[in-house]
Design a protein around this motif. Structure first.
Motif, mmCIF file in Angstrom:
data_model
loop_
_atom_site.group_PDB
_atom_site.id
_atom_site.type_symbol
_atom_site.label_atom_id
_atom_site.label_comp_id
_atom_site.label_asym_id
_atom_site.label_seq_id
_atom_site.Cartn_x
_atom_site.Cartn_y
_atom_site.Cartn_z
ATOM 1 N N THR A 31 0.741 -1.206 -0.085
ATOM 2 C CA THR A 31 0.105 0.109 -0.005
ATOM 3 C C THR A 31 0.895 1.022 0.003
ATOM 4 O O THR A 31 0.648 2.184 -0.835
ATOM 5 C CB THR A 31 -0.911 -0.042 1.484
ATOM 6 O OG1 THR A 31 -1.511 -1.290 1.492
ATOM 7 C CG2 THR A 31 -2.155 0.958 1.059
ATOM 8 N N LEU A 32 1.943 0.954 0.852
ATOM 9 C CA LEU A 32 2.847 2.462 0.868
ATOM 10 C C LEU A 32 3.397 2.756 -0.352
ATOM 11 O O LEU A 32 3.959 3.792 -0.910
ATOM 12 C CB LEU A 32 3.695 2.390 2.107
ATOM 13 C CG LEU A 32 3.011 2.319 3.443
ATOM 14 C CD1 LEU A 32 4.337 2.332 4.564
ATOM 15 C CD2 LEU A 32 2.323 3.473 3.844
ATOM 16 N N ARG B 34 2.441 1.642 -3.491
ATOM 17 C CA ARG B 34 1.370 2.353 -4.403
ATOM 18 C C ARG B 34 1.131 3.745 -4.072
ATOM 19 O O ARG B 34 1.021 4.196 -4.948
ATOM 20 C CB ARG B 34 0.185 1.387 -4.346
ATOM 21 C CG ARG B 34 0.249 -0.035 -4.678
ATOM 22 C CD ARG B 34 0.447 -0.326 -6.230
ATOM 23 N NE ARG B 34 0.691 -1.740 -6.471
ATOM 24 C CZ ARG B 34 1.833 -1.843 -7.303
ATOM 25 N NH1 ARG B 34 2.617 -0.995 -7.848
ATOM 26 N NH2 ARG B 34 1.926 -3.230 -7.439
ATOM 27 N N MET B 35 1.173 3.979 -2.898
ATOM 28 C CA MET B 35 0.827 5.582 -2.392
ATOM 29 C C MET B 35 2.052 6.302 -3.059
ATOM 30 O O MET B 35 1.532 7.387 -3.732
ATOM 31 C CB MET B 35 0.809 5.448 -0.850
ATOM 32 C CG MET B 35 0.660 6.755 -0.423
ATOM 33 S SD MET B 35 2.055 7.915 -0.322
ATOM 34 C CE MET B 35 2.921 6.897 1.084
ATOM 35 N N VAL C 90 10.741 4.891 0.778
ATOM 36 C CA VAL C 90 9.537 3.941 1.430
ATOM 37 C C VAL C 90 10.294 2.649 1.503
ATOM 38 O O VAL C 90 10.182 2.071 2.699
ATOM 39 C CB VAL C 90 8.432 3.907 0.482
ATOM 40 C CG1 VAL C 90 7.471 2.780 0.755
ATOM 41 C CG2 VAL C 90 7.759 5.236 -0.036
#
Ligand SMILES: Nc1ncnc2c1ncn2[C@@H]1O[C@H](COP(=O)(O)OP(=O)(O)OP(=O)(O)O)[C@@H](O)[C@H]1O
Ligand SMILES: [Mg+2]
Lengths: 269, 259
Positions: A169-170, A172-173, A188
Motif C-alpha cells: 500500500t505504501l 502504491r501510495m 519507502v
C-alpha cells in the motif's frame, strides 16, 4: 425503583478468576541469582569438591584475565579478532544487503538469486576455510572471507525478506503521488525494510563471532580463539575461561550496541 | 476541466469487474460511487488514477488542468497509507519533495494544507501518536498539498468510528466549500454519499455497470442535522432499493477472492 445493596443471606459473591498469566520482572532478582551462582562456584572449588584444573575458581579466572591484560597479550589477541570480525562483517553485510535488495526489487535478480542463495545458505561456511586457505593463503584474507561468507547469507535473506515485507500500500501510495522509482526505494522501501535488516544484524553478528573463534582455532597465532585453544593445549584452564569471558563480553557489547542502534533508528515504531 | 471516463472495461483473469462504464466529473463536482461489495468501485478508481490498466477504454482529462496542479490524480486512502517513520509534516511534504519547488515554496505548501486541515499544532507528531481521525486528516492534507485536479477517495472514512466519521464529514464539507476540487468519492455508506456528493452513481455487480445516477438536489449546507436527514430520506430509500438485493447476494458469497 430502590435497589437493596446490603448483603443478603442468599447472596453469593462472584468469584474472581481473571488472575495469573502475567509474568512480571522482579527488580534485582537477576543480579542476586548471578551473584549466588558465582559464589556457589567459588565455594565448590575452594572446598576442593572439584579439581581446579578442570574447573578453576572465578577468582583465578579474574586473576588470569588481569595477568593477560597487564602483559598486553589480551589486547593483541582482542585486536586481531576484532579486525577479522569487523572486516568480515562489513564485507559480508555490504554484499548481502546489495544482493538482498536486488532479489527484493528485481524479477531477474529474484529468479536467479533466490534459488542460488537458498541452495548455498545451508553450507557450513567454516568447512570452506581450508579451501580459502588454498585460495588466499594462510593469513588474514582466508579468515575474513570465511566470516564474510557466513555473514553474507543471513544478511541477504533478511534484506530480501524485509524488502518483501514493506507494505505494498505504501509503495502504491508513493507511486500515486508520482515519486520516481529511486525515490520510492530511498523514502519507502529502505526505511520500511530497516527493522528486518536490523534484526538480521543480530543474527549475522553472532555468526561472525562464532566463525572468528572457529577460524582462529583452526589456524592462527593471535586472536581470542587462538588464545583459548593454546590455553587448552597447555591445560591452563584459567586462561582458557578468561578467553571465554572475553568472548561473552564481546557478544554482550555487540548486542547492546545493536539494541542502541535499533532504539535510535526505529523510534517511530 | 472535466474528467471523462469512456467505455471502461476491466477483467481480472476471467472475472469481469467492470463492463462498459462511462462517466464525467465536472469542474469542482463531487461524484459519489456506491454499490455492493465487489462491484468494482476500487477497480474503477484505480483506473481513473492510472494505477490500473483497463482492459478496454480509458480515462481522460478534458480541458486545461487547473494552474499549479502538481499531481493531477491524487488519492486519499482508506487505511491512510502514512509513512510511520515520518512526522505529520514529513508525510505531507512527501507529496512535494520530488517536484521542482524552492524550499520556501514547499514550506508554504505544507503550512497551508496543515492550516486547512487543522493540523498545524500536530506537525511534529508521528502517525502512531495520532487517532484514526487525525491520521486521515494527514492523508487529506497530503493529498491537497499535491494540488490535485481530481481527488480520488476510496472509502476514506471506513476505518473510522461513527463519531469521528461525522467530524470528518464536516471537515470535507468545509474543505469543498473553500476549495472546490473535482472528486470521486467511493463509499459503502449511503449517508456519507448523500451528505457529501453532488451526484451519486450506483454500480451493479458482476459485471460492474452503471445502474443509475442520482442527483442530490439538497444544498450541501442543509444536509446535516435532523432536517437534512428528513430532506434526504427519499433519496436514501431510493438508493437502498437499488443496492439492497445485490448487497444481500454479495454478503452471502463465500470469499474466494477477497479484494
Ligand atoms: N487483484 C485482483 N485479482 C483478482 N480479482 C480481483 C482483484 N481485485 C479485485 N478483484 C475482484 O474484482 C471485483 C471488483 O473488486 P473491487 O475491489 O473493485 O470492488 P469494490 O467495489 O471496491 O469492493 P469493496 O466494496 O469490497 O471494496 C471483485 O469481485 C473482486 O473480488
Ligand atoms: Mg474497494
Amino acid at each position: 425503583m430502590r435497589v437493596e445493596t446490603g448483603a443478603n443471606a442468599n447472596d453469593r459473591a462472584v468469584p474472581f478468576r481473571g488472575g495469573g498469566f502475567a509474568p512480571r520482572k522482579k527488580r534485582g532478582a537477576a543480579l542476586v541469582s548471578f551473584v549466588l551462582l558465582i559464589a556457589l562456584w567459588q565455594a565448590v572449588v575452594q572446598g576442593k569438591l572439584v579439581n581446579p584444573l578442570f574447573l578453576p575458581a572465578p577468582s583465578s579466572i579474574i586473576a588470569a584475565l588481569y595477568a593477560l591484560a597487564a602483559s598486553g597479550d589480551l589486547w593483541r589477541h582482542l585486536a586481531a579478532s576484532l579486525y577479522r570480525i569487523s572486516m568480515g562483517w562489513l564485507l559480508g553485510t555490504a554484499a548481502g544487503l546489495a544482493v538482498g535488495f536486488a532479489i527484493g526489487l528485481f524479477s531477474l535478480a529474484r529468479s536467479i538469486g533466490l534459488p542460488l542463495v537458498s541452495a548455498l545458505f545451508p553450507i557450513p561456511k567454516i568447512a570452506l576455510l581450508p579451501l580459502f586457505i588454498l585460495w588466499f593463503g594462510i593469513g588474514e584474507p582466508s579468515k575474513v572471507a570465511t566470516i564474510a561468507l557466513g555473514v553474507f547469507f543471513p544478511t541477504a535473506v533478511a534484506a530480501f525478506g524485509a524488502v518483501d515485507n514493506v507494505s505494498r500500500t505504501l509503495i502504491r501510495m508513493a507511486q500515486s503521488f508520482g515519486l520516481p522509482a529511486a525515490e520510492i526505494v530511498r523514502k519507502v522501501v529502505l526505511p520500511g525494510a530497516l527493522p528486518g535488516i536490523l534484526s538480521g544484524f543480530r543474527i549475522s553478528a553472532s555468526i561472525a563471532l562464532i566463525l572468528v573463534v572457529a577460524a582462529e582455532m583452526i589456524n592462527a597465532q593471535f586472536g581470542i580463539g587462538a588464545l583459548v585453544l593454546i590455553a587448552g593445549n597447555l591445560m591452563q584452564t584459567d586462561q582458557l575461561l578468561a578467553g571465554v569471558v572475553v568472548l561473552s563480553v564481546l557478544g554482550l557489547v555487540i548486542a547492546w550496541a545493536l539494541g542502541l542502534l535499533e532504539r535510535r533508528l526505529l523510534r517511530w515504531r | 476541466m472535466e474528467l471523462v471516463v469512456a467505455d471502461v472495461h476491466h477483467a481480472y483473469d476471467g472475472l469481469v469487474a467492470l463492463d462498459g462504464v462511462d462517466l464525467t466529473v465536472g469542474d469542482g463536482e463531487v461524484l459519489g460511487l456506491i454499490g455492493p461489495s465487489g462491484c468494482g468501485k476500487s477497480t474503477l478508481l484505480g483506473i481513473v488514477g492510472g494505477m490500473l490498466k483497463p482492459t478496454r477504454g480509458q480515462a481522460r482529462i478534458r480541458g486545461e488542468l487547473p494552474p499549479g496542479t502538481l499531481n493531477p490524480f491524487t488519492y486519499v486512502f482508506q487505511d491512510f497509507a502514512l509513512l510511520p517513520w515520518r512526522t505529520v509534516e514529513g508525510n505531507v511534504s512527501l507529496a512535494l519533495e520530488h517536484h521542482a519547488l524552492t524550499a520556501a515554496e514547499r514550506a508554504r505548501g505544507v503550512d497551508e494544507v496543515l492550516a486547512l486541515t487543522d493540523l498545524t499544532e500536530f506537525r511534529a507528531a508521528l502517525p502512531k501518536q495520532l487517532s484514526g481521525g487525525m491520521r486521515q486528516r494527514v492523508g487529506i492534507a497530503r493529498a491537497l498539498a499535491a494540488r490535485p485536479a481530481v481527488l480520488l477517495l476510496d472509502e476514506p472514512l471506513s476505518a473510522l468510528d461513527a463519531q469521528t466519521r461525522e467530524l470528518l464529514m464536516e471537515d470535507f464539507e468545509r474543505l469543498w466549500q473553500r476549495r472546490a476540487v473535482a472528486s470521486v468519492y467511493v463509499t459503502h455508506n449511503l449517508d456519507e454519499a448523500l451528505r457529501l456528493c453532488d451526484r451519486v452513481m450506483v454500480l451493479s455487480r458482476r459485471p460492474g455497470r452503471i445502474r443509475e445516477v442520482v442527483s442530490v438536489d439538497v444544498p450541501r449546507a442543509k444536509r446535516a442535522g435532523a432536517e437534512g436527514r428528513i430532506a434526504l430520506s427519499p433519496l436514501r430509500d431510493r438508493l437502498w432499493q437499488l443496492i439492497r438485493d445485490e448487497a444481500k447476494v454479495a454478503e452471502r458469497e463465500i470469499a474466494d477472492n477477497a479484494g
